[in-house]
Design an enzyme around this catalytic site. Sequence first.
Site, PDB file in Angstrom:
ATOM      1  N   LYS A   1       0.826  -1.203   0.000  1.00  0.00           N
ATOM      2  CA  LYS A   1       0.000   0.000   0.000  1.00  0.00           C
ATOM      3  C   LYS A   1       0.864   1.258   0.000  1.00  0.00           C
ATOM      4  O   LYS A   1       0.469   2.301  -0.529  1.00  0.00           O
ATOM      5  CB  LYS A   1      -0.950  -0.024   1.195  1.00  0.00           C
ATOM      6  CG  LYS A   1      -2.109  -1.002   1.048  1.00  0.00           C
ATOM      7  CD  LYS A   1      -3.072  -0.882   2.199  1.00  0.00           C
ATOM      8  CE  LYS A   1      -4.322  -1.727   1.973  1.00  0.00           C
ATOM      9  NZ  LYS A   1      -4.059  -3.152   1.864  1.00  0.00           N
TER      10      LYS A   1
ATOM     11  N   HIS B   1     -14.536  -3.643   7.593  1.00  0.00           N
ATOM     12  CA  HIS B   1     -13.810  -3.423   6.332  1.00  0.00           C
ATOM     13  C   HIS B   1     -13.824  -4.653   5.429  1.00  0.00           C
ATOM     14  O   HIS B   1     -13.033  -4.732   4.491  1.00  0.00           O
ATOM     15  CB  HIS B   1     -12.367  -2.988   6.606  1.00  0.00           C
ATOM     16  CG  HIS B   1     -12.264  -1.892   7.623  1.00  0.00           C
ATOM     17  ND1 HIS B   1     -12.757  -0.632   7.404  1.00  0.00           N
ATOM     18  CD2 HIS B   1     -11.753  -1.882   8.889  1.00  0.00           C
ATOM     19  CE1 HIS B   1     -12.547   0.113   8.471  1.00  0.00           C
ATOM     20  NE2 HIS B   1     -11.953  -0.621   9.387  1.00  0.00           N
TER      21      HIS B   1
ATOM     22  N   ARG C   1      -5.320  -9.548  -8.928  1.00  0.00           N
ATOM     23  CA  ARG C   1      -5.853 -10.904  -8.989  1.00  0.00           C
ATOM     24  C   ARG C   1      -7.330 -10.834  -9.347  1.00  0.00           C
ATOM     25  O   ARG C   1      -7.900  -9.754  -9.482  1.00  0.00           O
ATOM     26  CB  ARG C   1      -5.703 -11.592  -7.621  1.00  0.00           C
ATOM     27  CG  ARG C   1      -6.300 -10.742  -6.496  1.00  0.00           C
ATOM     28  CD  ARG C   1      -6.425 -11.482  -5.200  1.00  0.00           C
ATOM     29  NE  ARG C   1      -6.728 -10.612  -4.081  1.00  0.00           N
ATOM     30  CZ  ARG C   1      -7.914 -10.136  -3.763  1.00  0.00           C
ATOM     31  NH1 ARG C   1      -8.952 -10.422  -4.530  1.00  0.00           N
ATOM     32  NH2 ARG C   1      -8.097  -9.367  -2.707  1.00  0.00           N
TER      33      ARG C   1
END
Length: 653
Positions: free
Chosen positions: A118, A237, A294
Amino acid sequence: MPALKKILIANRGEIACRIQRTAQALGYRTVAIFSDADTDALHVQMADEAVNIGPAPVQQSYLNIPAIIDAARRTGADAIHPGYGFLSENAEFALACERAGITFIGPSAEAIKLMGSKRLSKLAMIKAGVPCINGYQGPEQDDATLSGEAERIGYPLMIKACAGGGGRGMRLVHDASDFLEQLRTARSEALHGFGSAELILEQALIDPRHVEVQVFGDQQGNLIYLGERDCSIQRRHQKVIEEAPCPIMTVELRQAMGEAALKAGRAVNYVGAGTVEFLLDARGQFYFLEMNTRLQVEHPVTELITGLDLVAWQLLVAEGLPLPLRQEQVQLNGHAMEVRLYAEDPAQGFLPQTGRISAWEPALQAGVRIDHGLIEGQQVSPFYDPMLGKLIAHGATREEARRKLLRAVQDSVLLGIQSNQRLLAGLLEHPQFISGEFSTGFIPTCFADHPCLHPVVPGAEELAIAAALFYHDCAQVHRAPLAGWRNNASVPLNYRIGLDDQDWPVELNAVPGEPYRIHVGARTLQMQVIECNGRRATLTIDGIRRCHAYRLEAGQLWLFTRPGSLRLVDRTQAVVSSQAGVSSGTLKAPMDGAIVDVLVREGCAVSKGQLLVVLEAMKMEHPLKAGIDGVLKRLQVRVGDQVKNRQILLEVE
């Protein structure tokens, strides 16, 4: 590049089954891998060949790169499809395939490595001109630096694992006083889940929508996007409901987000299926969240509105062929919606559930697709993610898709373990969800007190059905007609039906040739048993005929109640025990799992609410706290221990 012949699927469960269906339909041979816990799993049974790659823990099996490469060599597989999760975004795995001369069905190792961080991906996106959220993505990871950056960014903020996904290693912090504790938890989850404790910080957008764009690239340099998906219905989340297209999308916004997603893909010369995720605020501004290199869990909704098979496209691109469509040829038709079926109990804080699946009967109907890897009799273990499958519906309109999906959720029979079916049905029926006006804060703000989030209290009909089925089972054991094995059929039978720590009295009157008269509290029900075969009971209750799926064994009844199931127990002959207090000095494991941290020692004083032990199960950490003030009398676990559900971990006196 030569055509592929045999594909090893480096995964398990529903995604391994889904990949095999397309691969086999296109004529490829398939190889499954499995751990000791998955010996009889559906994905193993579907494959042309299967190889055991180790014990149940993921580090020794589904994350064991040498074992997987060796399985491909031994079976002659010339390609590996990683699915999602596990090694799907592991650059070292992609490189290992390349070194072994095996085609990795996915993007390059360089793209995986960059987008898998990230921190590095955000730096690359800023450089590429993709809108990004204010935050800290620097290399310094000490507490002092991160605390200082948190103050600079301001609260509320998000702590995120750089290598993370699925909500693990992610924490929302509202106040500086909670920052260090949440930092510790996020680091621990990140390290255990992804092998890296590196974190980033970002300003928290309050209640945005989560909208992602499906991109696809080939080896000729073509890159297109296939519309967007709205994944805003989330808890912790983690996505619960996904749909395509986004209910509030405009033509202009779709084009802007699509072009931003293409910028992200071009920055890493992307090849294969990928997803660029954005947060969309109330003003219509969107910001880069991450790129998943992916296939996504929610890819079926894109398939249903485009009419495309994304796995087939992945195989085609892996063989070096160009994309079948240009951007202007992509068409979106109708609406699709997906829910994720989890082995978890929303009424117990979404605790993952383990156990044996005694019944699985997915509701198949027109316009509904169910992707799963389940078979009756299999064990749901604590070693893997609790997602069991996905139910997906397509309709000409959003409302048609929602209505079809709701029926499928309500009618799919799952017995033997608790699931989130009641939650899914409640969400799909909620007026605000139906309106399409919602955000990522929908569940905590609009759904926080929904009945599905509280323990189920069986109604009079459920208790009456349970008594009738227990009675029927007892009569079968005695090999007598239903009312004929007693000396006096006119004397009522008094049952005590239990659920968790509660009991309810039920009186059943059975006279040969007449309907049962069943008294539950102040209500009297007339029940006629039309058929009862051990799997389904067809009953008429007060003139209304219905069919109920059930499984009954040793005084324990799993009854399907549409939606969801009840585990009811015949306690008629049980010794009555006193109820446990609200708070207890005995701390038991809430599920099967592994002890990853013990924060106390014998003889120390503890306070009610104090964190004592951290249990890891189904890829998430679960903090276990003291129920009372006292002194730790006995500690019965150490870090690394595998524990069973309800096993005593420690005792406080």
